[in-house]
Design a protein around this motif. Sequence first.
Motif, PDB file in Angstrom:
ATOM      1  N   ILE A 100     -12.927  -7.787   3.384  1.00 19.86           N
ATOM      2  CA  ILE A 100     -14.311  -8.637   3.277  1.00 19.86           C
ATOM      3  C   ILE A 100     -14.213  -9.100   1.877  1.00 19.86           C
ATOM      4  CG2 ILE A 100     -15.909  -7.716   3.751  1.00 19.86           C
ATOM      5  CD1 ILE A 100     -17.425  -9.944   5.511  1.00 19.86           C
ATOM      6  N   ASP A 101     -14.137  -8.468   0.988  1.00 24.07           N
ATOM      7  CA  ASP A 101     -15.044  -8.346  -0.482  1.00 24.07           C
ATOM      8  C   ASP A 101     -13.391  -8.221  -1.524  1.00 24.07           C
ATOM      9  OD1 ASP A 101     -17.815  -8.668  -0.361  1.00 24.07           O
ATOM     10  OD2 ASP A 101     -17.178  -7.018  -0.264  1.00 24.07           O
ATOM     11  N   SER A 102     -12.015  -8.241  -0.909  1.00 27.97           N
ATOM     12  CA  SER A 102     -11.558  -8.228  -0.951  1.00 27.97           C
ATOM     13  C   SER A 102     -10.209  -9.630  -2.282  1.00 27.97           C
ATOM     14  CB  SER A 102     -10.156  -7.509  -0.443  1.00 27.97           C
ATOM     15  OG  SER A 102      -9.225  -8.509   0.219  1.00 27.97           O
ATOM     16  N   ASP A 103      -9.825  -9.590  -3.332  1.00 26.98           N
ATOM     17  CA  ASP A 103      -8.807 -10.506  -3.622  1.00 26.98           C
ATOM     18  C   ASP A 103      -8.230 -10.668  -3.384  1.00 26.98           C
ATOM     19  OD1 ASP A 103      -8.443 -12.613  -6.517  1.00 26.98           O
ATOM     20  OD2 ASP A 103      -6.938 -10.831  -6.447  1.00 26.98           O
ATOM     21  N   PRO A 104      -7.743 -12.652  -2.898  1.00 21.90           N
ATOM     22  CA  PRO A 104      -6.663 -13.185  -1.796  1.00 21.90           C
ATOM     23  C   PRO A 104      -5.054 -12.549  -2.876  1.00 21.90           C
ATOM     24  CG  PRO A 104      -8.886 -14.208  -1.805  1.00 21.90           C
ATOM     25  CD  PRO A 104      -9.356 -13.557  -2.713  1.00 21.90           C
ATOM     26  N   TRP A 107      -4.546  -8.762  -2.734  1.00 22.29           N
ATOM     27  CA  TRP A 107      -4.187  -8.381  -1.679  1.00 22.29           C
ATOM     28  C   TRP A 107      -3.284  -8.479  -0.971  1.00 22.29           C
ATOM     29  CZ3 TRP A 107      -2.822  -8.936   3.477  1.00 22.29           C
ATOM     30  CH2 TRP A 107      -3.115  -7.572   4.641  1.00 22.29           C
ATOM     31  N   ARG A 108      -2.484 -10.254  -1.058  1.00 16.92           N
ATOM     32  CA  ARG A 108      -1.093 -10.289  -1.102  1.00 16.92           C
ATOM     33  C   ARG A 108      -0.121  -9.864  -2.096  1.00 16.92           C
ATOM     34  NH1 ARG A 108       0.804 -15.722   0.914  1.00 16.92           N
ATOM     35  NH2 ARG A 108      -1.528 -16.028   1.658  1.00 16.92           N
ATOM     36  N   ARG A 109      -0.709  -9.656  -3.142  1.00 11.88           N
ATOM     37  CA  ARG A 109       0.167  -9.321  -3.939  1.00 11.88           C
ATOM     38  C   ARG A 109       1.549  -8.186  -3.624  1.00 11.88           C
ATOM     39  NH1 ARG A 109       4.565 -10.472  -6.725  1.00 11.88           N
ATOM     40  NH2 ARG A 109       5.238  -9.429  -9.077  1.00 11.88           N
ATOM     41  N   VAL A 110       0.127  -6.592  -3.134  1.00  6.66           N
ATOM     42  CA  VAL A 110       0.483  -5.515  -2.521  1.00  6.66           C
ATOM     43  C   VAL A 110       1.302  -5.860  -1.216  1.00  6.66           C
ATOM     44  CG1 VAL A 110      -0.221  -3.577  -1.707  1.00  6.66           C
ATOM     45  CG2 VAL A 110      -1.286  -4.246  -3.320  1.00  6.66           C
ATOM     46  N   ILE A 111       1.226  -5.995  -0.692  1.00  5.14           N
ATOM     47  CA  ILE A 111       2.190  -6.675   0.646  1.00  5.14           C
ATOM     48  C   ILE A 111       3.681  -7.590   0.036  1.00  5.14           C
ATOM     49  CG2 ILE A 111       2.277  -8.213   2.717  1.00  5.14           C
ATOM     50  CD1 ILE A 111       0.338  -6.528   2.680  1.00  5.14           C
ATOM     51  N   MET A 151      -8.103   0.652   2.343  1.00  2.50           N
ATOM     52  CA  MET A 151      -7.413   0.444   1.438  1.00  2.50           C
ATOM     53  C   MET A 151      -5.945  -0.596   2.634  1.00  2.50           C
ATOM     54  SD  MET A 151      -6.126   4.940   1.280  1.00  2.50           S
ATOM     55  CE  MET A 151      -4.270   4.130   0.739  1.00  2.50           C
ATOM     56  N   SER A 152      -6.705  -1.171   3.466  1.00  2.00           N
ATOM     57  CA  SER A 152      -6.013  -2.461   4.634  1.00  2.00           C
ATOM     58  C   SER A 152      -4.593  -3.080   3.737  1.00  2.00           C
ATOM     59  CB  SER A 152      -7.467  -3.120   4.605  1.00  2.00           C
ATOM     60  OG  SER A 152      -7.207  -4.153   3.663  1.00  2.00           O
ATOM     61  N   ALA A 153      -4.542  -3.141   2.250  1.00  2.00           N
ATOM     62  CA  ALA A 153      -3.564  -4.013   2.131  1.00  2.00           C
ATOM     63  C   ALA A 153      -2.573  -2.784   2.108  1.00  2.00           C
ATOM     64  CB  ALA A 153      -3.932  -4.701   0.805  1.00  2.00           C
TER      65      ALA A 153
END
Length: 294
Positions: A100-104, A107-111, A151-153
């Motif tokens: 909920i607090d992650s930097d979008p 987060w996207r870059r990990v994917i 560790m969602s991403a």
Amino acid sequence: MSARRSLEGQVAVVTGAARGVGEVLARKLSARGARVALVGLEPEALEGVSRRLHTESAYWHADVTDHTAMARVAKDVEAHFGQVDIAVANAGVATGGPFIDSDPQSWRRVIEVNLIGGAVTGRAFLPALVSARGYFLQIASLAAIAPAPMMSAYCASKSGVEAFAHCLRAEVGHAGVRVGVAYLSWTDTDMVRGADQHEVMRELRQQAPWPANRTYPLGPAVDRLVAGIERRSPHVYGQWWLRGMQSVRGCLPSAIALGGRRQMRRFAPRLGEVSTGLVGAGGVADEQARALSD
């Protein structure tokens, strides 16, 4: 278990080869006679790794998420070495903290790096691997077996690469290409050390049940990867106990959710301390490379 094949004279491509698992894997493959193509975002570090190898090697600066760049690298590697027998999709980054607090963007870059980068690597090198009846190894993680809070991403990306490799194995087996998935627990790399700099993340990991709460030495884990490459194994386990996790993975999400609720309640007052950017030296290198390309 398949018999080991000699790596003498074979050509192995390793992405994310500037440091960590990729660097040590390149060194150990070279020590067994393989010629190594290094791919990554840090030209100076890649050059240093290349100089230290025992066999013929070369390096290419490329972002594994860039289809055009990786297609060019694949052509250059095949032109330079004459063949490609092994490709290891190892490049990866990580971020931590509550979703909920992650930097979008982080987060996207990990994917993008972990999942899409693995697929782009496969797409680029599969034609050469088909010609050589070679082996594609996708580096996954315990995170694919046991998704954990904060560790969602990373967990999503590693679950994705596991599924991608399983699909690919079914598609290309008839062409003589073997596909493997490698699983690693917490291993002593810049990425893990970077995550451990955040006290909450370190404590959360240390409270996991044994043996998942340990940090394991890098060398023995990579030795297991090399043995898997020599055998063209469908599954490779960097730590001995990870094989057993496969038999209980169906029960893990419920157990982890139950424990996670307690842990997150306890850590709630301190969650603001957790950095939302990419962790470790590899994460810094990725962010710098993207800043230069903007």
